[in-house]
Scaffold this active site. Structure first.
Site, PDB file in Angstrom:
ATOM      1  CB  CYS A 115       1.611  -5.607   0.994  1.00 51.21           C
ATOM      2  SG  CYS A 115       3.471  -5.826   0.752  1.00 51.21           S
ATOM      3  CG  HIS A 149       3.022  -6.542  -3.868  1.00 49.20           C
ATOM      4  ND1 HIS A 149       2.945  -6.424  -2.679  1.00 49.20           N
ATOM      5  CD2 HIS A 149       2.688  -7.810  -4.283  1.00 49.20           C
ATOM      6  CE1 HIS A 149       2.578  -7.562  -2.082  1.00 49.20           C
ATOM      7  NE2 HIS A 149       2.279  -8.466  -3.073  1.00 49.20           N
ATOM      8  CD  GLN A 184       9.263  -0.407  -0.579  1.00 48.89           C
ATOM      9  OE1 GLN A 184       7.921  -0.794   0.158  1.00 48.89           O
ATOM     10  NE2 GLN A 184       9.477  -1.421  -1.098  1.00 48.89           N
ATOM     11  CG  HIS A 209       0.205  -3.014  -2.358  1.00 48.34           C
ATOM     12  ND1 HIS A 209       0.695  -2.167  -1.659  1.00 48.34           N
ATOM     13  CD2 HIS A 209       0.971  -3.922  -2.454  1.00 48.34           C
ATOM     14  CE1 HIS A 209       1.626  -2.542  -1.149  1.00 48.34           C
ATOM     15  NE2 HIS A 209       2.049  -3.666  -1.498  1.00 48.34           N
ATOM     16  NE  ARG A 262      11.849  -4.270   2.940  1.00 51.46           N
ATOM     17  CZ  ARG A 262      11.260  -4.265   1.680  1.00 51.46           C
ATOM     18  NH1 ARG A 262      12.440  -4.741   0.715  1.00 51.46           N
ATOM     19  NH2 ARG A 262      10.352  -4.194   1.023  1.00 51.46           N
ATOM     20  CE  LYS A 319      12.259 -10.193  -7.888  1.00 50.55           C
ATOM     21  NZ  LYS A 319      13.027  -9.496  -7.145  1.00 50.55           N
ATOM     22  CG  ASP A 348       4.678  -0.127  -1.832  1.00 51.11           C
ATOM     23  OD1 ASP A 348       4.749  -0.732  -2.752  1.00 51.11           O
ATOM     24  OD2 ASP A 348       4.754  -0.708  -0.683  1.00 51.11           O
TER      25      ASP A 348
END
Ligand SMILES: [Zn+2]
Ligand SMILES: [Zn+2]
Length: 592
Positions: free
Chosen positions: A286, A467, A333, A337, A315, A421, A335
């Site tokens: 992000c 996200h 990911q 945004h 992580r 979420k 991912d």
């Protein structure tokens, strides 16, 4: 009714753990006892098989292996048939300490108990420190409805600083049939175990020397990964997303500013020092995307802006929790945004839900459950942002689900620190649930990074940020995909789609020509021209779960045909090469 049945079963399971300990005590007299609770489908007991002499010096290890389990099981059955009673007694702490003087783990537990008196349970010769409850007598256990299933290492109290104990697991039910059903399910799950399939299909490798939780992709696996990534990315680009890319490390200050350093630190690795500055391996993509947004002035006309990246993040996961591809330390990911005006939030969420369904359906996942994670009522300190902002975010997510008429469950207290979420849990072929998709609204990041756009009135306004990762992580997704299909991936996802097997050496050239022709048509084909028998090559291709096997000999060469074997169907006959090319291309196109 159901509830009291479950209670009873739990008591039986826990009582079986005592019987297990009693049987182990008979076989290994020096054993030290940890704890033995009831768990889902059964029970376990932790043992320390290290033998020590009078002075506490280690005399050597008594290792037990799965081969020892039947003997222990036999002893357990003998005990059960003896109709042993479970008797509870209350002792003072001093008495209990005397009773367990040779049991260091029990002594440790006694010390920690806040009460003045402790309860113990005696069943035959075995005495355990235990609150209960227990069955009255072993008569209540059906000796054919349990089974010792496996052995694992487990740290005392789950702490890696403590000694490693030996955990013996057992399965237990009220009837023999329930036990058999459970064993059958476990066997089915094992056939689908992506760690085993990953090795057999030569997809990935987890090498402890290289690093736990860090998969290495073999050629076929890396290609499969590319297929998944290409499909997802191309879909996103067609739907108005823009591709961005960000590095794997970033200055620690950016994660302090974003709040991750305060709220997410336990999942992050330690900083790396570079020229007196601290850098972090990124746990999230992000902040980079936010910086890209902030790199120029945005107008309401530019919104929504949708940045996407196949972003690799790292992580921290405890080594004990790592599992194949589904729990790893570094993963990519899909991912994205999305930055939009508050008015656009609802329509963006609706689009995203449609996109999620399209993506998951394309990979063959048709059934899912949806959870809506919202803030808990009490622990407000855990979260960033005002009440007003949270209420708006939560209601917008909920309304989107209602508009799409999707059933969902609300989970108070499960929200992320920066916003509520929606998660999609897919159901696999044998009904197991896996969490893949996550869509998170974030009113907080825009504040922290002073993100703005110029609204219709020419004034600065905060955008809303979403996200989302639809596949979740590519690694985990691939693991789930392998388990769902038990390795027999659909044609469009198979790294090798067609294996061509010549009958004799004189057919090798024909086989190679076919492979070339198929490759030109973008069908992934390999001619297997090794000096092995046809039946062996067929078996090998079947083991590799290759969707089509083409066998070619004199007749096929003369007729310009191929003999087709379809995965799961066997020989489906001879067809012209041209027809086969058309057929396979059509099936790939349709994602069959
Ligand atoms: Zn007990
Ligand atoms: Zn994010």
């Amino acid at each position: 009714m159901e509830n009291s049945k479950n209670k009873k079963l739990e008591i039986i399971r826990h009582s079986l753990s005592h019987i297990l300990a009693a049987a182990v005590q008979k076989l290994y007299r020096e054993v030290k006892f940890g704890i033995g609770p009831a768990i889902e489908n059964g029970f376990y007991y932790d043992f320390d098989f290290i033998e020590a002499d009078k002075n506490g010096y280690q005399r050597g290890l008594t290792r037990i292996t799965p081969e020892d389990l039947p003997e222990i099981e036999k002893r357990m059955r003998e005990l059960i048939k003896k109709d042993i009673r479970f008797e509870k007694k209350m002792l003072s702490k001093a008495e209990a300490e005397r009773l367990f003087k040779d049991q260091p783990y029990k002594l440790e537990l006694i010390k920690e108990l806040p009460e003045k008196t402790v309860s113990i349970y005696q069943s035959g010769d075995f005495i355990d420190l235990c609150k209960g409850p227990h069955i009255k007598s072993t008569k209540e256990i059906n000796p054919e409805s349990f089974k010792l299933s496996r052995i694992a290492g487990a740290y005392w109290k789950g702490d890696e600083k403590n000694p490693m104990l030996t955990r013996i697991y057992g399965l237990a039910f009220q009837s023999e049939k329930e036990l058999k059903d459970c064993l059958k399910n476990l066997e089915e799950a094992e056939k689908r175990d992506h760690r085993i399939l990953g090795k057999r299909l030569e997809l990935f490798l987890i090498d402890e020397e290289f690093g736990s939780g860090l998969p290495l992709w073999l050629p076929k696996g890396a290609f499969l990964r590319k297929l998944i990534i290409d499909f997802a990315l191309n879909t996103y680009l067609k739907r108005g997303y823009q591709l961005v890319a960000t590095p794997h490390i970033a200055n620690l200050n950016i994660f302090k500013k974003s709040g991750h350093w305060n709220f997410y630190r336990e999942n992050m690795y330690s900083p790396i020092e570079v020229e007196n500055e601290q850098f972090m391996i990124k746990p999230m993509n992000c902040p980079g995307h936010v910086k890209i947004y902030n790199s120029k002035i945005r107008s309401y006309k530019d919104l929504p802006i949708r940045f996407t990246e196949m972003g690799t993040v790292y992580r921290y996961e405890k080594s004990g929790t790592l599992h194949g591809l589904t729990r790893v330390r570094g993963f990519t990911q899909d991912d994205a945004h999305i930055f939009c005006t508050p008015e656009q939030l609802n329509s963006e969420l609706l689009r995203m839900i449609d996109l999620t369904k399209y993506i998951l359906n394309s990979f063959g996942f048709k059934k899912f459950e949806i959870s809506l994670s919202v803030r808990g009522p009490k622990e407000k300190k855990k979260y960033l942002g005002s009440d007003k902002i949270w209420r708006l975010a939560e209601s917008t997510l909920e309304n989107a689900l209602k508009t799409k008429k999707l059933p969902y469950k609300r989970y108070p207290g499960e929200a992320v620190f920066y916003g509520p979420k929606i998660d999609f849990l897919i159901s696999d072929a044998i009904g197991r649930k896996w969490q893949l998709t996550t869509i998170q609204v974030d009113f907080n990041f825009p504040e922290k990074f002073e993100m703005v756009y110029i609204n219709k009135k020419g004034k600065k306004q905060r955008p809303v940020m979403i996200h989302r990762a639809l596949l979740g992580s590519i690694e985990r997704f691939l693991g789930v995909l392998l388990e769902h299909y038990a390795g027999a991936l659909p044609l469009w996802l198979s790294p090798v789609q067609v294996s061509i097997i010549p009958v004799g050496s004189s057919h090798r050239k024909y086989a190679k020509d076919i492979a070339e022709k198929l490759k030109k048509e973008e069908v992934r084909a390999e001619a297997n021209i090794q000096a092995e028998t046809v039946s062996r090559k067929i078996r090998e291709a079947e083991m590799q779960k290759i969707p089509y096997i083409l066998v070619v000999g004199d007749k096929e060469m003369k007729n310009k045909t191929v003999r087709v074997r379809k995965r799961g169907k066997g020989d489906i006959g001879e067809i012209t090469l041209k027809k086969f090319i058309e057929k396979s291309k059509m099936e790939i196109e349709k994602k069959l």
